[in-house]
Design a protein around this motif. Structure first.
Motif, PDB file in Angstrom:
ATOM      1  N   TRP A 176     -24.427  17.865  11.009  1.00 20.69           N
ATOM      2  CA  TRP A 176     -25.370  17.073  10.226  1.00 20.69           C
ATOM      3  C   TRP A 176     -25.758  17.746   8.913  1.00 20.69           C
ATOM      4  O   TRP A 176     -26.057  17.058   7.930  1.00 20.69           O
ATOM      5  CB  TRP A 176     -26.595  16.724  11.071  1.00 20.69           C
ATOM      6  CG  TRP A 176     -26.290  15.548  11.941  1.00 20.69           C
ATOM      7  CD1 TRP A 176     -25.851  15.564  13.235  1.00 20.69           C
ATOM      8  CD2 TRP A 176     -26.327  14.185  11.554  1.00 20.69           C
ATOM      9  NE1 TRP A 176     -25.637  14.288  13.677  1.00 20.69           N
ATOM     10  CE2 TRP A 176     -25.925  13.411  12.664  1.00 20.69           C
ATOM     11  CE3 TRP A 176     -26.675  13.523  10.376  1.00 20.69           C
ATOM     12  CZ2 TRP A 176     -25.863  12.027  12.622  1.00 20.69           C
ATOM     13  CZ3 TRP A 176     -26.617  12.136  10.344  1.00 20.69           C
ATOM     14  CH2 TRP A 176     -26.213  11.407  11.459  1.00 20.69           C
TER      15      TRP A 176
ATOM     16  N   GLY B   7     -30.679  15.691  12.877  1.00 25.99           N
ATOM     17  CA  GLY B   7     -29.490  15.299  13.643  1.00 25.99           C
ATOM     18  C   GLY B   7     -29.556  15.764  15.091  1.00 25.99           C
ATOM     19  O   GLY B   7     -29.510  14.942  16.016  1.00 25.99           O
TER      20      GLY B   7
ATOM     21  N   TRP C 245     -23.833   5.384  14.306  1.00 25.63           N
ATOM     22  CA  TRP C 245     -23.368   5.940  13.029  1.00 25.63           C
ATOM     23  C   TRP C 245     -23.372   4.866  11.942  1.00 25.63           C
ATOM     24  O   TRP C 245     -23.747   5.131  10.800  1.00 25.63           O
ATOM     25  CB  TRP C 245     -21.975   6.562  13.189  1.00 25.63           C
ATOM     26  CG  TRP C 245     -22.004   7.904  13.833  1.00 25.63           C
ATOM     27  CD1 TRP C 245     -21.834   8.190  15.156  1.00 25.63           C
ATOM     28  CD2 TRP C 245     -22.235   9.164  13.182  1.00 25.63           C
ATOM     29  NE1 TRP C 245     -21.947   9.541  15.366  1.00 25.63           N
ATOM     30  CE2 TRP C 245     -22.181  10.167  14.171  1.00 25.63           C
ATOM     31  CE3 TRP C 245     -22.466   9.548  11.867  1.00 25.63           C
ATOM     32  CZ2 TRP C 245     -22.361  11.515  13.891  1.00 25.63           C
ATOM     33  CZ3 TRP C 245     -22.635  10.896  11.589  1.00 25.63           C
ATOM     34  CH2 TRP C 245     -22.590  11.860  12.584  1.00 25.63           C
TER      35      TRP C 245
ATOM     36  N   GLY D   5     -30.733  17.207   7.664  1.00 24.33           N
ATOM     37  CA  GLY D   5     -29.663  16.897   8.611  1.00 24.33           C
ATOM     38  C   GLY D   5     -29.579  17.907   9.742  1.00 24.33           C
ATOM     39  O   GLY D   5     -29.421  17.536  10.911  1.00 24.33           O
TER      40      GLY D   5
END
Length: 185
Positions: free
Chosen positions: A164, A132, A103, A128
């Motif tokens: 995400w 993700g 992260w 995302g």
């Protein structure tokens, strides 16, 4: 006319390369029980990023926000039993330390290699929602984690798509907001 690659472009390229190195180091380190090496490589990548940025305070704040979000999101995933991380150090009840590093490494891309998505909320949310879950699936396929069952995999990937899709535009907003708030003082 200068036909070379600009310094800013080189920064973005190197940021992307270092992100990939850090990502693979964490995944392969977890898969092969080499956490020390994985975390050392991650810290070098993160440290290099912080060293290159003038306003360390805003960078630390951004990295902290992304870290907290990721810790909570991944711990929920663990608590729901939808994923099993191969290396669960420090505690099996929360997300593992190598995911924390991931992260943080991801946060280093927000003002560099993926900054082009700032203020493109729909596009960054779609990115995302797709990228993700694909990263988690890749981590599973490389041996860093496992899905306990096919149903858990489906639930986890849907959950990760939502996590995400929310994270990308919010993180990019935080990155731009901090840039403006500190440069305009």
């Amino acid at each position: 006319m200068n036909r070379g690659i600009s310094r800013g472009t080189w920064r973005k390229i190197w940021n992307f390369v270092l992100f990939q190195i850090g990502w693979f180091a964490c995944i392969l380190g977890a898969a092969h029980q080499q956490l020390g090496l994985a975390l050392a490589i991650s810290l070098i990548c993160i440290g290099g990023y912080l060293w290159l940025h003038r306003n360390a305070r805003s960078e630390h704040e951004l990295l902290l926000k992304v870290f907290i979000y990721g810790l909570i999101a991944d711990t929920i995933l663990v608590q729901l039993g939808w994923i099993r991380f191969k290396s669960d150090f420090p505690f099996s009840a929360i997300s593992p330390v190598w995911m924390w590093a991931q992260w943080l490494i991801f946060a280093t891309t927000l003002k560099e290699s993926i900054a082009c998505f700032q203020f493109k909320n729909v596009l960054s949310a779609v990115l995302g929602a797709i990228a993700g879950p694909l990263c988690y699936e890749a981590g599973v396929r490389l041996g860093a984690a496992s899905w306990p069952s096919p149903e858990d995999r489906i639930f986890a990937l849907i959950y990760l798509a939502v996590v995400w899709a929310i994270a990308m535009p919010v993180f990019l907003f935080f990155a731009k907001e901090k840039e403006y708030s500190y440069t305009n003082q």
